[in-house]
Write an enzyme that holds these catalytic residues in place. Structure first.
Site, PDB file in Angstrom:
ATOM      1  N   GLU A 148       0.839  -1.211   0.000  1.00 56.62           N
ATOM      2  CA  GLU A 148       0.000   0.000   0.000  1.00 56.62           C
ATOM      3  C   GLU A 148       0.869   1.255   0.000  1.00 56.62           C
ATOM      4  O   GLU A 148       0.570   2.239  -0.676  1.00 56.62           O
ATOM      5  CB  GLU A 148      -0.938  -0.028   1.210  1.00 56.62           C
ATOM      6  CG  GLU A 148      -1.990  -1.126   1.066  1.00 56.62           C
ATOM      7  CD  GLU A 148      -2.916  -1.235   2.262  1.00 56.62           C
ATOM      8  OE1 GLU A 148      -2.379  -1.383   3.393  1.00 56.62           O
ATOM      9  OE2 GLU A 148      -4.138  -1.162   2.094  1.00 56.62           O
TER      10      GLU A 148
ATOM     11  N   GLU B 236      -4.135  -9.377   3.889  1.00 52.99           N
ATOM     12  CA  GLU B 236      -4.993  -9.010   5.017  1.00 52.99           C
ATOM     13  C   GLU B 236      -6.176  -9.957   5.208  1.00 52.99           C
ATOM     14  O   GLU B 236      -6.601 -10.221   6.329  1.00 52.99           O
ATOM     15  CB  GLU B 236      -5.509  -7.572   4.845  1.00 52.99           C
ATOM     16  CG  GLU B 236      -4.475  -6.490   5.107  1.00 52.99           C
ATOM     17  CD  GLU B 236      -3.522  -6.238   3.941  1.00 52.99           C
ATOM     18  OE1 GLU B 236      -3.566  -6.991   2.936  1.00 52.99           O
ATOM     19  OE2 GLU B 236      -2.728  -5.288   4.029  1.00 52.99           O
TER      20      GLU B 236
END
Ligand code: NAI
Length: 699
Positions: free
Chosen positions: A105, A125
């Site tokens: 990210e 995640e």
């Protein structure tokens, strides 16, 4: 220092330096923003490179901060990424080795990305019950295309950088470096080459569309729904990516945030993060420091080539470690070898194993009838008949032939490891390695620590467990160790439930709906009801006061041992595993009930689940208190990896914590009032009573 700052000509290089994987903890995040400011303030700097020291660009969130307020403290990752996007000078991510989660990210927030080949790229995640929370679901589809991005986000699986670079039209990597070694130099050159380019490109400004969006998202939803039973996160990943295609960037970010926060607080998300930590904690033994020297294990011997011996051998062959199997007769060796061969051949047929791998593995296997051939093995695992007399003979022989320092392990499931150790003159080298059937498949390995087991033996066995891809959990010596000692109580409750009015099918269905892979009666049929019968017969003399339902004995007297005899609690058709309810068994249970003068009652599914699960919890509390298990999370790992406890509930102890121990104790007190149940058993274990009274938890 969690980041390093260097200036090379016109390029400032910020190197993440937070071993082992440059986790983005608060100190690291702060240090990145400080250095970005510094670089922007330095007139000599024209461009900035962010990279990682050591063996990762960044593995993402810092697991040391998991669940602590620090994880979300400012600057949080969103703020760091905003700072990068707002930098007046271009920021280039130089990516190598591992780029996962928050690391990816962060890279997606940079103006440019250059990657080395061989880098594992992922947004994992979902495996922790979450959606990516710092723009991953909004930026990756823009950079990589919707389908590839969604696939990565829903699966959480890593993909190699060079494969991603081949996706037509991808904007994830602006450039691929020739090699990991040349990355640093190439990144500097690349940064200089774009230092004057304006406007600075941002992933957030890229278009994000799918030609057949509605149909595509409906398809993926249908597919993922079937595969993600009990887990909310995978479907939320789809929602988030769909939002990226349909909403403005900032609205999509807010939506992602909302999903992320809701999932953090979901019991399933908490369970997955508990398991993540529990798995790491299991390998740590309180009084065995992690730097304890380990013995060198290069060759293994296995005694007994039966059901367990063959499966155990396969684990080591799979890991490339040579195995010598010993038996009493050549026929037994041949049978054992043939079974191993058959197992591997089935894998080759299914395309799961390459022919040359199969050949390699079989070449590592040798057999013998003579103990003298075992003298070169560094570790021996015994898997002969479960009789103390047989174990005695075997361990005396092993003591005679094995070289000094060799580890002598027993796969016994019920016998006293201390007594087995005492058959040798080297009890410090003896340990239990309790594999589960089928041993080549089941992830759980209970490592049984005897009174005299040496610390370096334990450390070695835990390391070997990891090498053969097992979840190893340490248990002290007691009857049944952690797992089987608990399952006995669960089985006993199953029997009482039949006596009171349930059918096997009702009990199994209720606990399977709760999420267990298999209810107690289907499990009995699979494992063989005769095993439980043998244990109960022993108990009747050892513990005459222990209360049992007699139905299971009646079943065994009919020869209904389970799948292997085609009949148990259920009927089975040859070659199939479907459990078909049997009217005769139901009548047998009813007749028995009548003979005891019991009027059957309707037992709710809720009561069935509570009695079965809390029986595990209460026994586990005793196990913890006696020090048989050193932490509650170890017990959770045993049940998750070895007994089909639903993953999304995080194991019996985590589940009890979620329900609240006060409520668990209240329910136990209620069960104790039932005259057909075992009031003595339902007396809460002192540890459980204490924790409940203090509003505390196991974990
Ligand atoms: P098995 O009966 O399938 O295999 C035992 C093998 O040991 C036979 O092939 C037999 O010929 C051989 N054997 C017996 N005495 C021997 C001796 N003196 N020297 C060399 N070989 C000898 O039994 P299984 O199921 O593999 O069990 C073995 C051990 O593993 C037992 O201690 C059992 O409690 C334990 N265990 C079994 C599990 C299961 O689900 N079957 C699960 C976990 C542990």
């Amino acid at each position: 220092m969690t980041t390093l700052y260097e200036v090379h000509g016109p390029v400032a290089v910020i190197t993440l330096n937070n071993p082992p994987v440059n986790g983005l903890g608060q100190a690291t995040r702060l240090s990145i923003t400080d250095n970005l400011q510094k670089a922007n303030a330095d007139a000599a700097v024209k461009a900035i490179v962010i990279t990682g020291a050591g063996k990762a660009f960044s593995g993402g969130a810092d697991i040391k901060e998991f669940g602590s307020p620090k994880a979300l403290a400012e600057p949080n990752l969103l703020s760091v990424i905003r700072t990068i996007e707002n930098s007046a000078k271009p920021v280039v991510a130089a990516i190598h080795s591992v780029c996962m989660g928050g690391g990816l990210e962060l890279a997606l927030g940079c103006h440019y990305r250059i990657a080395a080949p061989g880098c594992s790229v992922a947004l994992p995640e979902v495996k922790l019950g979450l959606v990516p929370g710092a723009g991953g679901t909004q930026r990756l589809p823009r950079a990589l295309g919707v389908e590839a991005a969604l696939n990565m986000i829903v699966s959480g699986e890593p993909v190699k950088s060079e494969l991603l670079a081949q996706i037509p039209g991808q904007k994830l990597f602006d450039k691929m470096a020739a090699s990991p070694e040349s990355l640093a130099q190439e990144a500097l050159a690349f940064a200089q080459s774009i230092s004057d380019t304006r406007p600075l490109p941002l992933v957030r400004n890229l278009p994000c569309k799918h030609r057949n969006g509605d149909a595509y998202f409906q398809f993926t939803r249908n597919m993922v729904k079937g595969m993600s039973k009990g887990f909310p996160a995978p479907l939320k990943c789809i929602e988030a990516v769909e939002a990226a295609t349909k909403r403005k960037f900032e609205e999509g970010m807010a939506f992602e945030r909302e999903l992320f926060i809701n999932l953090i607080w979901s019991p399933e998300g908490r369970a997955l993060r508990h398991i993540f930590m529990a798995e790491r904690a299991a390998s740590k033994i309180p009084d065995v420091p992690s730097d304890t020297p380990k013995r060198d294990i290069k060759a293994i011997a296995v005694i007994g080539a039966g059901t367990m011996g063959g499966g155990i051998a396969m684990n080591f062959l799979n890991a490339g470690i040579p195995v010598k199997m010993l038996e009493m007769k050549q026929e037994a060796l041949d049978r054992g070898t043939a079974t191993i061969r058959k197992n591997y051949e089935a894998q080759v047929k299914k395309g799961k194993l390459k022919q040359e791998k199969y050949d390699e593995r079989m070449a590592l296997l040798s057999t013998t009838l003579s103990y003298d051939d075992l003298k070169d093995a560094d570790m021996v695992i015994e898997a002969v008949f479960e009789e103390m007399g047989v174990k005695e003979k075997v361990f005396k022989e092993l003591d005679r032939v094995m070289k000094p320092g060799a580890i002598l392990a027993s796969n016994t499931s019920t016998l006293d490891v201390n007594q087995i150790a005492a058959f040798t003159k080297r009890p410090q080298d003896v340990v239990g390695m309790h594999f589960f059937s089928p041993a080549n498949v089941m992830k759980l390995l209970e490592v049984i620590r005897g009174e005299k087991t040496a610390k370096d033996v334990l450390a070695t066995v835990m390391a070997i467990g990891k090498k053969i891809k097992k979840t190893a959990v340490v248990s002290g010596v007691c009857d049944g160790f952690i797992g089987n000692r608990m399952i006995e109580q669960y089985g006993r409750q199953g029997g009482f439930l039949l006596d009171e009015g349930c059918t096997p099918e009702q009990v199994d269905k209720a606990i399977e709906k709760f999420g267990f892979a298999m209810g107690p009666f289907r499990m009995g049929d699979l494992a063989g009801n005769d095993i439980g019968w043998a244990i109960r017969k022993r108990r009747y003399t050892e513990k005459p006061d222990m209360k049992y339902s007699k139905t299971a004995d009646l079943l065994c007297e009919k020869g209904r041992f389970g799948q292997k005899t085609g009949a148990g609690w259920y009927d089975y058709v040859a070659g199939k595993r479907d459990a078909i309810p049997n009217a005769e068994v139901v009548k047998m249970i009813e007749d028995h009930r009548k003979s005891l003068g019991i009027t059957p009652r309707k037992v709710s599914d809720e009561e069935i689940v509570q009695r079965l699960v809390y029986s595990l919890v209460n026994e586990a509390a005793h196990i913890l208190e006696e020090g048989i298990a050193s932490k509650a999370s170890d017990i959770d790992m045993v049940y998750l990896m070895g007994y089909g406890f639903p993953i999304y509930r995080g194991g019996p102890m985590n589940y009890a914590d979620e329900v609240g121990l006060f409520n668990v104790v209240q329910a136990m007190n209620r069960f104790a009032q039932n005259p057909l149940d075992d009031a003595q058993f339902w007396k809460p274990a002192p540890l459980l009573a204490k924790l409940a009274a203090e509003s505390r938890t196991f974990n």
